[in-house]
Design a protein around this motif. Structure first.
Motif, PDB file in Angstrom:
ATOM      1  N   ARG A  34       0.815  -1.213   0.000  1.00 31.47           N
ATOM      2  CA  ARG A  34       0.000   0.000   0.000  1.00 31.47           C
ATOM      3  C   ARG A  34       0.848   1.262   0.000  1.00 31.47           C
ATOM      4  O   ARG A  34       0.345   2.349  -0.261  1.00 31.47           O
ATOM      5  CB  ARG A  34      -0.934   0.006   1.208  1.00 31.47           C
ATOM      6  CG  ARG A  34      -1.928  -1.147   1.200  1.00 31.47           C
ATOM      7  CD  ARG A  34      -2.651  -1.273   2.501  1.00 31.47           C
ATOM      8  NE  ARG A  34      -1.686  -1.516   3.570  1.00 31.47           N
ATOM      9  CZ  ARG A  34      -1.953  -1.417   4.871  1.00 31.47           C
ATOM     10  NH1 ARG A  34      -3.165  -1.077   5.258  1.00 31.47           N
ATOM     11  NH2 ARG A  34      -1.029  -1.667   5.769  1.00 31.47           N
ATOM     12  N   LYS A  35       2.141   1.123   0.254  1.00 29.36           N
ATOM     13  CA  LYS A  35       3.041   2.272   0.251  1.00 29.36           C
ATOM     14  C   LYS A  35       3.901   2.316  -1.010  1.00 29.36           C
ATOM     15  O   LYS A  35       4.805   3.126  -1.118  1.00 29.36           O
ATOM     16  CB  LYS A  35       3.913   2.235   1.505  1.00 29.36           C
ATOM     17  CG  LYS A  35       3.109   2.436   2.768  1.00 29.36           C
ATOM     18  CD  LYS A  35       4.003   2.574   3.974  1.00 29.36           C
ATOM     19  CE  LYS A  35       3.264   3.060   5.178  1.00 29.36           C
ATOM     20  NZ  LYS A  35       2.403   2.210   5.849  1.00 29.36           N
ATOM     21  N   LEU A  36       3.618   1.433  -1.937  1.00 32.88           N
ATOM     22  CA  LEU A  36       4.372   1.372  -3.188  1.00 32.88           C
ATOM     23  C   LEU A  36       3.495   1.816  -4.351  1.00 32.88           C
ATOM     24  O   LEU A  36       2.313   1.470  -4.408  1.00 32.88           O
ATOM     25  CB  LEU A  36       4.870  -0.054  -3.442  1.00 32.88           C
ATOM     26  CG  LEU A  36       5.763  -0.664  -2.369  1.00 32.88           C
ATOM     27  CD1 LEU A  36       6.069  -2.125  -2.705  1.00 32.88           C
ATOM     28  CD2 LEU A  36       7.050   0.122  -2.216  1.00 32.88           C
ATOM     29  N   ALA A  37       4.069   2.558  -5.269  1.00 32.29           N
ATOM     30  CA  ALA A  37       3.382   3.030  -6.484  1.00 32.29           C
ATOM     31  C   ALA A  37       2.018   3.615  -6.167  1.00 32.29           C
ATOM     32  O   ALA A  37       1.925   4.542  -5.380  1.00 32.29           O
ATOM     33  CB  ALA A  37       3.288   1.917  -7.512  1.00 32.29           C
ATOM     34  N   GLY A  38       0.952   3.048  -6.746  1.00 24.00           N
ATOM     35  CA  GLY A  38      -0.393   3.585  -6.580  1.00 24.00           C
ATOM     36  C   GLY A  38      -1.021   3.285  -5.230  1.00 24.00           C
ATOM     37  O   GLY A  38      -2.084   3.801  -4.910  1.00 24.00           O
ATOM     38  N   GLY A  39      -0.395   2.417  -4.441  1.00 25.73           N
ATOM     39  CA  GLY A  39      -0.918   2.111  -3.122  1.00 25.73           C
ATOM     40  C   GLY A  39      -2.027   1.078  -3.107  1.00 25.73           C
ATOM     41  O   GLY A  39      -2.587   0.768  -2.066  1.00 25.73           O
ATOM     42  N   ASN A  40      -2.332   0.511  -4.268  1.00 28.54           N
ATOM     43  CA  ASN A  40      -3.402  -0.473  -4.365  1.00 28.54           C
ATOM     44  C   ASN A  40      -2.884  -1.844  -3.945  1.00 28.54           C
ATOM     45  O   ASN A  40      -1.818  -2.263  -4.375  1.00 28.54           O
ATOM     46  CB  ASN A  40      -3.897  -0.515  -5.812  1.00 28.54           C
ATOM     47  CG  ASN A  40      -5.112  -1.370  -5.994  1.00 28.54           C
ATOM     48  OD1 ASN A  40      -5.149  -2.510  -5.565  1.00 28.54           O
ATOM     49  ND2 ASN A  40      -6.099  -0.827  -6.664  1.00 28.54           N
ATOM     50  N   ALA A  41      -3.640  -2.542  -3.124  1.00 26.49           N
ATOM     51  CA  ALA A  41      -3.260  -3.892  -2.677  1.00 26.49           C
ATOM     52  C   ALA A  41      -3.853  -4.920  -3.634  1.00 26.49           C
ATOM     53  O   ALA A  41      -4.733  -5.694  -3.273  1.00 26.49           O
ATOM     54  CB  ALA A  41      -3.735  -4.128  -1.254  1.00 26.49           C
TER      55      ALA A  41
END
Length: 188
Positions: A34-41
């Motif tokens: 969730r803290k990477l790129a778009g934050g989408n899991a």
């Protein structure tokens, strides 16, 4: 039977809430997806940030959550069809708004494919056919799948002639669109 139906819906939500992308990314990299790129899991973010093998693992987990939710509702708990459909929706809702991730999660596409594979099999084949054609044209499988999913209410009505199938497809699309709206607004 209603008690089994309610139990099926609760189990489906909790199953859908299992954060496959979060778990796989944490194991593979020690990071929070969730803290990477778009934050989408979800699968797409894992593919971009962690790699193909991790994304395949997440896709299998997510599709499996949808399949398992429907199988538990239908065959293990023998819930009435209305509750099987609610369980299918609950699995997707659990993925989108995971209780384990403070009500955040992925877009629900993989879990939707899992539930559709059992609840609306013929309609899923139409969606995947549309997706294939559009992917060849646009080279964008995620956009193509989303556009293909828009065919669900119409194909559900023509193939099933069932208010339950129609309500299911409309509610499924509505949940996914509601989750996607903030992302779409941010992109504008």
């Amino acid at each position: 039977m209603a008690v089994n139906g309610v139990i099926a819906v609760v189990i489906a939500y909790l199953l859908g809430s299992i954060p496959g992308a979060f778990i796989v990314t944490r194991i593979a990299t020690g990071k929070d997806i969730r803290k990477l790129a778009g934050g989408n899991a979800g699968v797409r973010n894992v593919y971009r940030e962690v790699g193909l093998k991790a994304a395949i693992a997440v896709a299998i987990i997510d599709v499996g959550k949808g399949v398992a939710a429907v199988l538990i509702a239908d065959f293990v708990l023998a819930a009435p069809p209305f509750y099987v459909v609610l369980a299918a929706l609950a699995a997707v809702a659990g993925h989108i708004w995971s209780v384990y991730l403070k009500f955040s999660g992925g877009n629900g596409l993989s879990v939707a494919i899992g539930v559709l594979s059992l609840v609306m099999t013929r309609e899923l084949l139409i969606v995947l056919g549309i997706m294939l054609v559009l992917t060849i044209i646009t080279r964008n499988p995620i956009l193509s799948l989303n556009v293909g999913l828009l065919s669900l209410p119409a194909s559900g009505w023509f193939l099933e002639k069932s208010w339950l199938a129609e309500a299911f497809s409309i509610l499924l699309l509505s949940m996914m669109i509601l989750h996607f709206l903030p992302t779409a607004r941010a992109a504008l």
